[in-house]
Design an enzyme around this catalytic site. Structure first.
Site, short mmCIF file in Angstrom:
data_model
loop_
_atom_site.label_atom_id
_atom_site.label_comp_id
_atom_site.label_asym_id
_atom_site.label_seq_id
_atom_site.Cartn_x
_atom_site.Cartn_y
_atom_site.Cartn_z
N HIS A 262 -10.20 -11.70 6.98
CA HIS A 262 -9.56 -12.08 8.24
C HIS A 262 -8.23 -11.35 8.34
CE1 HIS A 262 -7.97 -14.57 11.49
NE2 HIS A 262 -9.22 -14.90 11.71
N ASP A 316 -16.84 -17.87 10.36
CA ASP A 316 -18.23 -17.54 10.65
C ASP A 316 -19.16 -17.72 9.46
OD1 ASP A 316 -17.93 -16.86 13.32
OD2 ASP A 316 -17.13 -14.89 12.80
#
Ligand code: CMC
Length: 381
Positions: A262, A316
C-alpha cells in the site's frame, strides 16, 4: 518556459487538497472517518449512517437518519430505460464497465445541474447511493438473460443488495457482514479514484460524471480491481505447499503480489484485520474455505520475505474470500467496492465544491524542440 519543480512519479507525497473526511496513519495502521476509528464504526454503525457521517460531516440525529434512509429507499429503483440500455450491454463485458456506463447515463436523466442548490446536492447524493447497487445487481441478472429484480423496501441497504443479486433474502449474519464490508470500503483519503473524482468535480461537471470517472479509475488491478485478482491468484496457487515457490517467483520476477502493499500503510491494513475476522465468522457459519489456508500461508511467507519493506496485506486481501462465501461472483467484487466507495466519492465531491479551484497541475516537457514540419512524402521512420 523552464521549470524547476520536481516530479514525483505517482505524485507520491504531494498534497492535493485539505480534507476533513478521513485520516490514514500508515505507520501505526490507523484509519478514521471524520475522527472516528474504523473499528468503532465497524462494530457500532451501519453503512448508510457511515455514509451520512462521511458526506455531511457528522453523525445524524435519529430523525435525520430516518429521513435519509427513507429517501435512499425511495430512490432505489432505476428507470426502465436504464434497464433496457443495460440489456444491450454484451454479457461478456466486465460489470465495472457496465457500472461506469450506467452511472454516467444517470446524467442524461437527471441533467439539471445547480451545484449551489443544497436540494440538488442532496438529491444527487441520495440518487447515487440508492441506484448504484440496483444497477450492479441488475447487470448481474440481465447478463444471464434474467429480468432484474425490484428492490425490497423492507430490507436494509446491505440486505436489499444481496436480495437483488441472489433473489433470496439473506440471513442476518450475511447481511451484517456485507454491511460491515461496505463501511470498510467507504472512504480512504486521496487514493487514485478519489483523486479522479475530485479532478472531475473541480470542473463543476455533474455528479454522475464525477462518480463515473471514479468508477473507471477504481477498476484497475492496482486499485479496486485487486480484490478480484487476489482470488484468481489463490486459485492459481492451488495449495499451501505452492505458496512459498509462488512468492519467491514473484519476487524474482519483480511482479506484484495482489492484495499486498500500500502506498500509505507500512503495516497490516486495519481493514484487512477486520475483514479477516469477518471471513472467520462466515467460515464458521457456512463452512471452511480451503483458500483461506493458502491466504494465511501467503501472509506468513510474504511477511518473512517482504515484511521489512513494509509490504503487508491490504484491504483487498481478505475481502474476496468473504464475498465468495456470501455467494457473490468474482467479477462483482470491484463493483461492490464501488457501491461502498460512492459514499467517500460523494463526500469528496461536496468538499471539493466547498472550496473549488480547477485542478491544473503542471508537467516538465522532455520532448523534442524546433522540429521542421515534413511533407508526407519526405517522412521516414
Ligand atoms: N508485491 C511485491 N512487491 C511489492 C508489492 C506487492 N504487492 N507492493 C509493493 N512492492 C514492492 C515494489 O516492488 C517496490 O520494490 P522496490 O523498491 O524494490 O522496487 C516497493 O515495494 C514499492 O512499491 P511501489 O509499486 O513503488 O509502491 P506504490 O506505492 O507505487 O504501489 C500498490 C502501491 C498498492 C499499487 C502496490 O503495493 C501494488 O501494486 N500492490 C498490489 C496490488 C494491490 O493489492 N492493490 C490494492 C491496493 S489497496 C486498495 C486500493 O487502493 O484499491
Amino acid at each position: 518556459m523552464t521549470t524547476t519543480c520536481e516530479y514525483k512519479p505517482g505524485l507520491d507525497g504531494i498534497t492535493a487538497a485539505y480534507s476533513g473526511i478521513s485520516s490514514v496513519n500508515g505507520k501505526e495502521g490507523l484509519l478514521e472517518y471524520r475522527g472516528i476509528p474504523i473499528e468503532e464504526l465497524a462494530e457500532k454503525s451501519h453503512f448508510l449512517e457511515t455514509a451520512y457521517l462521511l458526506i455531511w460531516g457528522y453523525l445524524p440525529q435519529a430523525d435525520d437518519l430516518e429521513a435519509f434512509e427513507a429517501e435512499v429507499r425511495e430512490h432505489r429503483r432505476i428507470k426502465y430505460r436504464i434497464r433496457d440500455m443495460m440489456k444491450c450491454f454484451p454479457e461478456s463485458g466486465h460489470p465495472m464497465d457496465a457500472l461506469q456506463t450506467s452511472a454516467a447515463a444517470l446524467g442524461l436523466f437527471y441533467s439539471r445541474r445547480v451545484l449551489d442548490d443544497p436540494s440538488y446536492i442532496r438529491a444527487a447524493v441520495v440518487r447515487l447511493l440508492a441506484k448504484i447497487p440496483t444497477m450492479v445487481a441488475a447487470f448481474q441478472l440481465l447478463r444471464h438473460g434474467n429480468d432484474s429484480i425490484q428492490p425490497r423496501d423492507d430490507l436494509s441497504y446491505a440486505a436489499n443488495f444481496l436480495y437483488m443479486l441472489t433473489e433470496k433474502e439473506p440471513d442476518e449474519l450475511s447481511a451484517r457482514v456485507f454491511d460491515v464490508c461496505l463501511m470498510l470500503h467507504a472512504e480512504h483519503g486521496m487514493n487514485a479514484s478519489t483523486f479522479s473524482a475530485r479532478v472531475t468535480a473541480s470542473t463543476l461537471t455533474d455528479p454522475y460524471a464525477v462518480i463515473a470517472s471514479a468508477v473507471g479509475t477504481l477498476a484497475g488491478p492496482l486499485h479496486g480491481g485487486a480484490n478480484e485478482e487476489v482470488l484468481a491468484m489463490l486459485e492459481r496457487i492451488g495449495s499451501v505447499e505452492n505458496v512459498r515457490p509462488f512468492v519467491e517467483e514473484c519476487i524474482a520476477k519483480k511482479s506484484k503480489i495482489m492484495g499486498f502493499g500500500h502506498r500509505v500503510y507500512k503495516v497490516k491494513d486495519p481493514r484487512a484485520k477486520i475483514l479477516q475476522k469477518l471471513a472467520e465468522q462466515v467460515f464458521e457459519k457456512f463452512g471452511a474455505d480451503r483458500y483461506y489456508e493458502i491466504a494465511l500461508e501467503m501472509e506468513k511467507v510474504v511477511a518473512e520475505k517482504l515484511g521489512q519493506k513494509g509490504i503487508h496485506p491490504n484491504v483487498d486481501f481478505y475481502s474476496g474470500l468473504v464475498y465468495r462465501k456470501l455467494g457473490i461472483p468474482q467479477d462483482l467484487f470491484t463493483p461492490i467496492f464501488a457501491i461502498a466507495r460512492t459514499a467517500g466519492w460523494l463526500a469528496h465531491w461536496r468538499e471539493q465544491l466547498g472550496e473549488n479551484r480547477i485542478y491544473r497541475p503542471t508537467q516538465i516537457y522532455v520532448g523534442k524542440r524546433n522540429q521542421p514540419y515534413l511533407p508526407l512524402e519526405e517522412r521516414s521512420l
